[in-house]
Write a protein that holds these residues in place. Structure first.
Motif, PDB file in Angstrom:
ATOM      1  N   GLU A 110       0.812  -1.212   0.000  1.00 21.93           N
ATOM      2  CA  GLU A 110       0.000   0.000   0.000  1.00 21.93           C
ATOM      3  C   GLU A 110       0.851   1.270   0.000  1.00 21.93           C
ATOM      4  O   GLU A 110       0.334   2.362   0.165  1.00 21.93           O
ATOM      5  N   TYR A 111       2.141   1.092  -0.197  1.00 24.41           N
ATOM      6  CA  TYR A 111       3.044   2.224  -0.344  1.00 24.41           C
ATOM      7  C   TYR A 111       3.418   2.361  -1.824  1.00 24.41           C
ATOM      8  O   TYR A 111       3.673   1.371  -2.508  1.00 24.41           O
ATOM      9  N   ASP A 112       3.465   3.600  -2.268  1.00 22.18           N
ATOM     10  CA  ASP A 112       3.582   3.866  -3.699  1.00 22.18           C
ATOM     11  C   ASP A 112       4.991   4.224  -4.140  1.00 22.18           C
ATOM     12  O   ASP A 112       5.339   4.012  -5.308  1.00 22.18           O
ATOM     13  N   TYR A 113       5.779   4.777  -3.256  1.00 20.95           N
ATOM     14  CA  TYR A 113       7.124   5.218  -3.598  1.00 20.95           C
ATOM     15  C   TYR A 113       8.089   4.738  -2.520  1.00 20.95           C
ATOM     16  O   TYR A 113       7.750   4.747  -1.333  1.00 20.95           O
ATOM     17  N   TRP A 114       9.293   4.370  -2.977  1.00 23.72           N
ATOM     18  CA  TRP A 114      10.288   3.802  -2.075  1.00 23.72           C
ATOM     19  C   TRP A 114      11.642   4.465  -2.299  1.00 23.72           C
ATOM     20  O   TRP A 114      11.996   4.821  -3.427  1.00 23.72           O
ATOM     21  N   GLY A 115      12.386   4.580  -1.207  1.00 21.68           N
ATOM     22  CA  GLY A 115      13.767   4.994  -1.327  1.00 21.68           C
ATOM     23  C   GLY A 115      14.665   3.819  -1.657  1.00 21.68           C
ATOM     24  O   GLY A 115      14.208   2.685  -1.782  1.00 21.68           O
ATOM     25  N   GLN A 116      15.954   4.105  -1.765  1.00 21.53           N
ATOM     26  CA  GLN A 116      16.912   3.073  -2.169  1.00 21.53           C
ATOM     27  C   GLN A 116      17.432   2.268  -0.976  1.00 21.53           C
ATOM     28  O   GLN A 116      18.059   1.230  -1.164  1.00 21.53           O
ATOM     29  N   GLY A 117      17.173   2.746   0.216  1.00 21.04           N
ATOM     30  CA  GLY A 117      17.572   2.020   1.421  1.00 21.04           C
ATOM     31  C   GLY A 117      18.887   2.506   2.002  1.00 21.04           C
ATOM     32  O   GLY A 117      19.747   3.035   1.299  1.00 21.04           O
ATOM     33  N   THR A 118      19.030   2.300   3.302  1.00 18.19           N
ATOM     34  CA  THR A 118      20.274   2.615   4.002  1.00 18.19           C
ATOM     35  C   THR A 118      20.583   1.462   4.962  1.00 18.19           C
ATOM     36  O   THR A 118      19.686   0.959   5.643  1.00 18.19           O
ATOM     37  N   GLN A 119      21.829   1.046   4.984  1.00 17.94           N
ATOM     38  CA  GLN A 119      22.219  -0.119   5.777  1.00 17.94           C
ATOM     39  C   GLN A 119      22.440   0.258   7.232  1.00 17.94           C
ATOM     40  O   GLN A 119      23.138   1.236   7.541  1.00 17.94           O
ATOM     41  N   VAL A 120      21.853  -0.526   8.104  1.00 19.94           N
ATOM     42  CA  VAL A 120      22.098  -0.415   9.543  1.00 19.94           C
ATOM     43  C   VAL A 120      22.664  -1.753  10.012  1.00 19.94           C
ATOM     44  O   VAL A 120      22.046  -2.799   9.793  1.00 19.94           O
ATOM     45  N   THR A 121      23.823  -1.705  10.623  1.00 22.13           N
ATOM     46  CA  THR A 121      24.461  -2.908  11.143  1.00 22.13           C
ATOM     47  C   THR A 121      24.745  -2.709  12.619  1.00 22.13           C
ATOM     48  O   THR A 121      25.405  -1.747  13.001  1.00 22.13           O
ATOM     49  N   VAL A 122      24.230  -3.616  13.436  1.00 20.26           N
ATOM     50  CA  VAL A 122      24.422  -3.550  14.874  1.00 20.26           C
ATOM     51  C   VAL A 122      25.338  -4.697  15.271  1.00 20.26           C
ATOM     52  O   VAL A 122      24.986  -5.869  15.129  1.00 20.26           O
ATOM     53  N   SER A 123      26.504  -4.345  15.769  1.00 18.37           N
ATOM     54  CA  SER A 123      27.513  -5.339  16.101  1.00 18.37           C
ATOM     55  C   SER A 123      27.496  -5.651  17.588  1.00 18.37           C
ATOM     56  O   SER A 123      27.366  -4.747  18.422  1.00 18.37           O
ATOM     57  N   SER A 124      27.626  -6.930  17.894  1.00 19.81           N
ATOM     58  CA  SER A 124      27.696  -7.330  19.292  1.00 19.81           C
ATOM     59  C   SER A 124      29.146  -7.521  19.714  1.00 19.81           C
ATOM     60  O   SER A 124      29.411  -7.810  20.866  1.00 19.81           O
TER      61      SER A 124
END
Length: 124
Positions: A110-124
């Motif tokens: 139901e969403y019409d437009y999207w961005g290209q994305g951004t990476q989130v990495t959580v390191s333990s």
């Protein structure tokens, strides 16, 4: 047409915070509800948070409720996702999306437009 550009991702440690931003251009930003989704490797894209056109209504997936906050600034054509107390399972590519359904939705289709994305990495 709406163009969406995410920023603010990166590599952080468990318990850290990040704020993602999504800048919109091309059409009246306040005409759209906005959402954040994420996709981890090997998994389907999932809903994270949504906000209606005015910013008065917000809603969250259970796994981020209490840790993440979505907000928007219609004067700046920007939506934000404040992420606190990050966990390794929050590692994913985060996407913002715009919906003509001004109340927004939990459903990606139901969403019409999207961005290209951004990476989130959580390191333990």
């Amino acid at each position: 047409q709406v163009q969406l550009v995410e920023s603010g991702g990166g590599l952080v440690q468990v318990g850290d915070s990040l704020r993602l931003s999504c800048a919109a251009s091309g059409h009246t930003f306040s005409a759209y509800a906005m959402g954040w989704f994420r996709q981890a490797p090997g998994k389907e894209r999932e809903f994270v948070a949504g906000i209606n056109w005015s910013g008065e209504l917000t809603y969250y997936a259970d796994h981020v409720k209490g840790r993440f906050t979505i907000s928007r600034d219609n004067a700046k054509n920007t939506v934000y996702l404040q992420m606190n107390t990050l966990k390794p399972e929050d590692t994913a590519v985060y996407y913002c999306a715009a919906s003509v359904l001004r109340g927004g939705s939990y459903v990606s289709t139901e969403y019409d437009y999207w961005g290209q994305g951004t990476q989130v990495t959580v390191s333990s």
